[in-house]
Design a protein around this motif. Structure first.
Motif, mmCIF file in Angstrom:
data_model
loop_
_atom_site.group_PDB
_atom_site.id
_atom_site.type_symbol
_atom_site.label_atom_id
_atom_site.label_comp_id
_atom_site.label_asym_id
_atom_site.label_seq_id
_atom_site.Cartn_x
_atom_site.Cartn_y
_atom_site.Cartn_z
ATOM 1 N N UNK A 9 27.399 52.594 41.483
ATOM 2 C CA UNK A 9 26.925 51.590 42.440
ATOM 3 C C UNK A 9 27.534 50.214 42.180
ATOM 4 N N UNK A 10 27.624 49.840 40.925
ATOM 5 C CA UNK A 10 28.233 48.551 40.576
ATOM 6 C C UNK A 10 29.706 48.543 40.960
ATOM 7 N N UNK A 11 30.395 49.631 40.679
ATOM 8 C CA UNK A 11 31.805 49.729 41.033
ATOM 9 C C UNK A 11 31.990 49.661 42.550
ATOM 10 N N UNK A 12 31.128 50.355 43.277
ATOM 11 C CA UNK A 12 31.203 50.331 44.737
ATOM 12 C C UNK A 12 30.922 48.922 45.274
ATOM 13 N N UNK A 13 29.892 48.263 44.748
ATOM 14 C CA UNK A 13 29.529 46.924 45.224
ATOM 15 C C UNK A 13 30.642 45.916 44.937
ATOM 16 N N UNK A 14 31.206 45.969 43.751
ATOM 17 C CA UNK A 14 32.290 45.051 43.412
ATOM 18 C C UNK A 14 33.515 45.269 44.278
ATOM 19 N N UNK A 15 33.815 46.531 44.548
ATOM 20 C CA UNK A 15 34.949 46.851 45.416
ATOM 21 C C UNK A 15 34.704 46.326 46.821
ATOM 22 N N UNK A 16 33.515 46.500 47.324
ATOM 23 C CA UNK A 16 33.192 46.022 48.677
ATOM 24 C C UNK A 16 33.248 44.494 48.763
ATOM 25 N N UNK A 17 32.813 43.821 47.719
ATOM 26 C CA UNK A 17 32.898 42.353 47.703
ATOM 27 C C UNK A 17 34.358 41.928 47.782
ATOM 28 N N UNK A 22 38.818 39.855 51.175
ATOM 29 C CA UNK A 22 40.161 40.090 51.723
ATOM 30 C C UNK A 22 40.123 40.051 53.251
ATOM 31 N N UNK A 23 39.066 40.565 53.837
ATOM 32 C CA UNK A 23 38.926 40.538 55.300
ATOM 33 C C UNK A 23 38.799 39.109 55.811
ATOM 34 N N UNK A 24 38.174 38.239 55.048
ATOM 35 C CA UNK A 24 38.073 36.825 55.446
ATOM 36 C C UNK A 24 39.454 36.172 55.482
ATOM 37 N N UNK A 25 40.276 36.510 54.506
ATOM 38 C CA UNK A 25 41.639 35.965 54.504
ATOM 39 C C UNK A 25 42.435 36.482 55.693
ATOM 40 N N UNK A 26 42.171 37.691 56.132
ATOM 41 C CA UNK A 26 42.883 38.263 57.271
ATOM 42 C C UNK A 26 42.345 37.727 58.596
ATOM 43 N N UNK A 27 41.086 37.376 58.645
ATOM 44 C CA UNK A 27 40.466 36.946 59.903
ATOM 45 C C UNK A 27 40.883 35.540 60.320
ATOM 46 N N UNK A 155 45.065 40.195 46.121
ATOM 47 C CA UNK A 155 44.432 39.704 44.893
ATOM 48 C C UNK A 155 42.914 39.859 44.961
ATOM 49 N N UNK A 156 42.330 39.561 46.117
ATOM 50 C CA UNK A 156 40.878 39.674 46.272
ATOM 51 C C UNK A 156 40.408 41.106 46.103
ATOM 52 N N UNK A 157 41.141 42.031 46.709
ATOM 53 C CA UNK A 157 40.778 43.446 46.562
ATOM 54 C C UNK A 157 40.851 43.878 45.097
ATOM 55 N N UNK A 158 41.933 43.492 44.460
ATOM 56 C CA UNK A 158 42.120 43.889 43.064
ATOM 57 C C UNK A 158 41.062 43.281 42.161
ATOM 58 N N UNK A 159 40.748 42.015 42.379
ATOM 59 C CA UNK A 159 39.730 41.365 41.551
ATOM 60 C C UNK A 159 38.355 41.987 41.753
ATOM 61 N N UNK A 160 38.065 42.395 42.983
ATOM 62 C CA UNK A 160 36.787 43.057 43.231
ATOM 63 C C UNK A 160 36.671 44.340 42.431
ATOM 64 N N UNK A 163 36.848 43.455 38.534
ATOM 65 C CA UNK A 163 35.622 42.804 38.088
ATOM 66 C C UNK A 163 34.471 43.782 37.974
ATOM 67 N N UNK A 164 34.365 44.663 38.952
ATOM 68 C CA UNK A 164 33.318 45.687 38.889
ATOM 69 C C UNK A 164 33.563 46.644 37.731
ATOM 70 N N UNK A 165 34.832 46.985 37.497
ATOM 71 C CA UNK A 165 35.153 47.872 36.372
ATOM 72 C C UNK A 165 34.787 47.209 35.049
ATOM 73 N N UNK A 166 35.009 45.919 34.933
ATOM 74 C CA UNK A 166 34.626 45.199 33.710
ATOM 75 C C UNK A 166 33.119 45.239 33.499
ATOM 76 N N UNK A 167 32.366 45.026 34.557
ATOM 77 C CA UNK A 167 30.900 45.071 34.450
ATOM 78 C C UNK A 167 30.448 46.466 34.038
ATOM 79 N N UNK A 168 31.069 47.497 34.600
ATOM 80 C CA UNK A 168 30.724 48.876 34.242
ATOM 81 C C UNK A 168 31.024 49.128 32.775
ATOM 82 N N UNK A 169 32.170 48.677 32.316
ATOM 83 C CA UNK A 169 32.530 48.876 30.895
ATOM 84 C C UNK A 169 31.532 48.169 30.001
#
Length: 172
Positions: A9-17, A22-27, A155-160, A163-169
């Motif tokens: 769940x944490x990994x999914x939430x971080x990825x979605x963030x 990234x969608x904001x940068x595209x919009x 960059x935003x996608x990757x950081x999401x 960052x979630x992977x770091x929290x999981x670890x």
């Protein structure tokens, strides 16, 4: 088992963030492009159609996607209402109220506010010059937004994800 579900769940939430950012940068460049098309339409309405400003703004609102359509419809509605305010006042009030619903920033808002201050209060040629100036300013903002999108979207996608992977670890 519960830790694995929490980690997923944490990994999914971080990825979605990351993907939402990234969608904001595209919009932003997309909305600026829609705004440029709207101003081209306004230029045509002023120059060739000689359409009253509220009607021209209402027509623009019909072809734009939200939230831009709502802004132009609100401006047209205020100009048609019996409040008695000037075009500049109505334009500024509606932009200030609705700007936060867009992905655009202060540079675009400033260009639109300057345009609103000149509409309805001068001759046709002067208004056309102001519309063209606003279009040039928005084109500059669009190119900057596209560069920013290219730079920060991935960059935003990757950081999401990272960052979630770091929290999981750290959780495990």
């Amino acid at each position: 088992m519960l830790k694995l579900i929490g980690a997923a769940l944490v990994l999914f939430a971080g990825t979605m963030i990351g993907f939402v950012q990234a969608a904001r940068f595209a919009e932003r460049p997309r909305q600026i492009r829609h705004l440029l098309h709207a101003l081209q339409r306004l230029e045509t309405e002023i120059g060739y159609g000689q359409t009253p400003l509220p009607d021209a703004l209402r027509r623009m609102a019909l072809v734009l996607p939200p939230p831009l359509s709502g802004m132009f419809a609100d401006i047209a509605g205020e100009l048609r209402s019996e409040r008695g305010g000037t075009v500049s006042e109505s334009w500024e009030r509606v932009l200030s109220d609705n700007w936060s619903s867009t992905s655009m920033r202060a540079g675009e808002k400033e260009a639109m506010l300057r345009l609103g201050a000149s509409l309805g209060g001068s001759g046709k040629e002067d208004q056309l010059k102001h519309v063209r100036l606003a279009m040039l300013q928005l084109q500059d903002e669009e190119s900057a937004a596209r560069e920013e999108q290219q730079r920060y979207e991935k960059l935003s996608r990757s950081l999401g994800v990272l960052g979630a992977a770091l929290v999981v670890i750290l959780m495990l």
